[in-house]
Design a protein around this motif. Structure first.
Motif, mmCIF file in Angstrom:
data_model
loop_
_atom_site.group_PDB
_atom_site.id
_atom_site.type_symbol
_atom_site.label_atom_id
_atom_site.label_comp_id
_atom_site.label_asym_id
_atom_site.label_seq_id
_atom_site.Cartn_x
_atom_site.Cartn_y
_atom_site.Cartn_z
ATOM 1 N N LYS A 1 -3.190 3.441 3.801
ATOM 2 C CA LYS A 1 -4.251 3.169 2.816
ATOM 3 C C LYS A 1 -5.637 3.167 3.441
ATOM 4 O O LYS A 1 -6.544 2.492 2.949
ATOM 5 C CB LYS A 1 -3.986 1.850 2.073
ATOM 6 C CG LYS A 1 -2.534 1.681 1.626
ATOM 7 C CD LYS A 1 -2.308 0.447 0.813
ATOM 8 C CE LYS A 1 -0.826 0.169 0.663
ATOM 9 N NZ LYS A 1 -0.519 -1.035 -0.063
ATOM 10 N N ALA B 1 -3.790 7.420 5.893
ATOM 11 C CA ALA B 1 -3.479 7.336 4.466
ATOM 12 C C ALA B 1 -2.503 8.457 4.195
ATOM 13 O O ALA B 1 -2.831 9.620 4.414
ATOM 14 C CB ALA B 1 -4.736 7.505 3.615
ATOM 15 N N ARG C 1 -7.951 -0.440 -6.269
ATOM 16 C CA ARG C 1 -6.832 0.498 -6.182
ATOM 17 C C ARG C 1 -7.194 1.749 -6.968
ATOM 18 O O ARG C 1 -7.573 1.677 -8.141
ATOM 19 C CB ARG C 1 -5.563 -0.142 -6.718
ATOM 20 C CG ARG C 1 -5.146 -1.328 -5.819
ATOM 21 C CD ARG C 1 -3.676 -1.593 -5.899
ATOM 22 N NE ARG C 1 -3.291 -1.877 -7.268
ATOM 23 C CZ ARG C 1 -2.117 -1.548 -7.777
ATOM 24 N NH1 ARG C 1 -1.230 -0.910 -7.066
ATOM 25 N NH2 ARG C 1 -1.827 -1.857 -9.027
#
Ligand code: GDP
Length: 481
Positions: free
Chosen positions: A333, A373, A446
């Motif tokens: 992430k 990521a 998010r």
């Protein structure tokens, strides 16, 4: 009997390996660390010839083809690759997370880099990817622990300041149980539920504490509701041996059943056969929640690493048929922060990993660290504010996400200033809280998975990523040399 089974497994594994080389790659991490997304992105990029400049076999054009094949183990569920890709690419939603073990075989056909290699090898590698919850690994210490010590340790942990509040309900119930009272199924169920609710509460966003064993309480797989799972630690314990029909005796029997029917077979059938391992961690969530969550992540990582270190642990030594020679600890992430912070994230993760390696007294495998990521949901840009130019990340926040009072609808692309990670990781490890000046100030949103780019010829490109190629080079590079 354990050893005979292992021997058979080993012979079977070696025989298949002679016919066609295979590599078993374990993918783990605590829940929501990013396992499902990582595996989906890895397979998608290899099948569709993704842009992987640091993955030499691919970037030099030596991989001629990668495709899915039948997995070797019929009794293990298949990783639902097609469903996950449909979610990511077509619906642009995140796929369903890992709930239990699953497996997928990806076969890679390649040309060896050396003339020797081309003469000797058939240029085909079967990569068996094994996805499993990291929670299940945390059960290893139970094997050498009896029910009384398991209970005592659970109570001690629950008394720590970070956990005390959330443990209250369970402690109250467990305290009320007389270990010598008659075994009671309903009460056993209540104890299990109260203990599980406490474990679940520890994981909530603001606390972000990692899970405690038993690992199947939060990730039951297909064992939900079975007696081997219907138990819990007791606060009061009988002196000496408990009466056979008592509550404590029932709890003890179930605890032992959990160890022999759930924990041991899992290690024997799955962990002992791995060649390589990637451990995903959600470092940013921990950093954001504060030093206690970081310390807790470190503790969980220490315990996870201990599972890959036979030698000290006699149960592990008896089951390992091969040795895991490479372990990658990956913070996923990284697309939630600007690339200027990627190296900082990587050094924070390195620091967490180094401390965990030292504490686990780990040796024997090469361990590396990456901030990556698996799926890059954002791109980067700048925004002018007055005379300042600020780095921003641009993406489509998921519906319902909020920042500074604004709520997003899940359709609008937005630029967000993600904030900075501390310049030196030291601040995150200081006892008694962080130094406010270096406290991380990340703004979390998010994002939806990205819209895939198309080339001028109308070809859809594979899923974008950050440093997935480095991860692949470390995990597979030498096998495709
Ligand atoms: P698992 O429980 O380990 O299988 O976790 P998942 O792979 O399902 O990931 C959990 C959630 O983390 C996803 O639903 C995403 O919201 C987020 N996530 C995982 N990987 C990435 C990534 O590479 N980039 C971004 N932006 N989010 C990710």
């Amino acid at each position: 009997a354990d050893e005979a089974l292992i021997a058979l497994d080993t012979i079977a594994d070696r025989a298949t390996n002679l016919l066609s080389p295979t590599l078993r790659l374990g993918v783990t991490g605590l829940s929501r660390a990013g396992k499902t997304v990582f595996i989906s992105a890895l397979v998608h990029n290899l099948i569709h010839g993704g842009r992987l400049p640091m993955f030499e076999a691919q970037s030099s054009g030596r991989i001629s083809r990668a495709y899915l094949e039948h997995q070797p183990d019929d009794a293990v569920p298949r990783f639902q690759y097609e469903d996950h890709i449909r979610a990511l690419v077509e619906e642009r939603i995140w796929p369903e997370s890992t709930r239990a073990i699953s497996e997928l075989r990806l076969t890679i056909e390649y040309e060896s880099a050396s003339a020797w290699g081309r003469m000797l090898s058939r240029g085909k590698l079967s990569l068996d990817i094994v996805d499993y919850p990291g929670e299940w690994l945390l059960d290893l210490p139970l094997i050498s622990k009896d029910y009384a010590s398991f209970s005592k340790e659970a109570v001690e942990l629950a008394e720590l300041p970070v956990r005390k509040e959330v443990a209250r309900e369970w402690i109250r119930l467990a305290e009320s149980v007389d270990p010598n009272q008659d075994a009671d199924e309903l009460l056993a169920r209540q104890l299990f539920e109260a203990f599980t609710a406490y474990l679940r509460a520890c994981k909530e966003d603001t606390r972000a504490l990692s899970t405690l064993p038993p690992g199947r309480f939060l990730m039951p797989g297909d064992l939900d509701g079975s007696p081997a799972l219907t138990f819990g630690p007791l606060v009061r314990l009988a002196e000496g041996k408990p009466r056979p029909s008592s509550m404590q005796a029932m709890m003890e029997r179930r605890y032992e059943a959990y160890k022999s029917h759930v924990v041991k077979p899992f290690f024997r059938e799955h962990i002992a056969r791995l060649d390589r391992q990637i451990v995903l961690i959600d470092a940013m969530q921990a950093i954001n929640a504060g030093p206690e969550a970081v310390a807790d992540l470190e503790r969980a990582l220490t315990e996870i690493l201990e599972c890959f270190r036979p030698g000290r642990n006699s149960f592990l030594t008896s089951i390992f048929s091969r040795r895991i020679d490479r372990i990658l600890i990956a913070a996923t992430k990284a697309d939630q922060i600007h690339h200027e912070s990627h190296d900082r994230l990587q050094s924070i993760v390195r620091r967490i990993a180094e401390r965990a390696i030292a504490r686990a007294d780990f040796s024997g495998a090469t361990v590396d660290v990456v901030a990556m990521a698996a799926v890059r949901a954002t791109r980067e840009g700048t925004v002018n504010r007055g005379r300042e130019t600020l780095p921003v990340i641009i993406g489509t926040p998921m519906a319902g996400e909020t920042i500074g009072g604004e709520t997003f609808d899940g359709r609008t692309e937005t630029a967000i200033f993600p904030g900075d990670l501390p310049e030196t990781p030291a601040a995150l490890f200081r006892k008694g809280g962080t130094d406010p000046a270096s406290e991380p100030n990340i703004r979390f949103v998010r994002f939806r998975p990205p819209l895939l780019e198309r080339t001028a010829e109308g070809v859809t490109l594979s899923l974008p990523h950050i440093r997935l190629d480095r991860a692949l080079q470390f995990l597979l590079g030498d096998q495709l040399a």
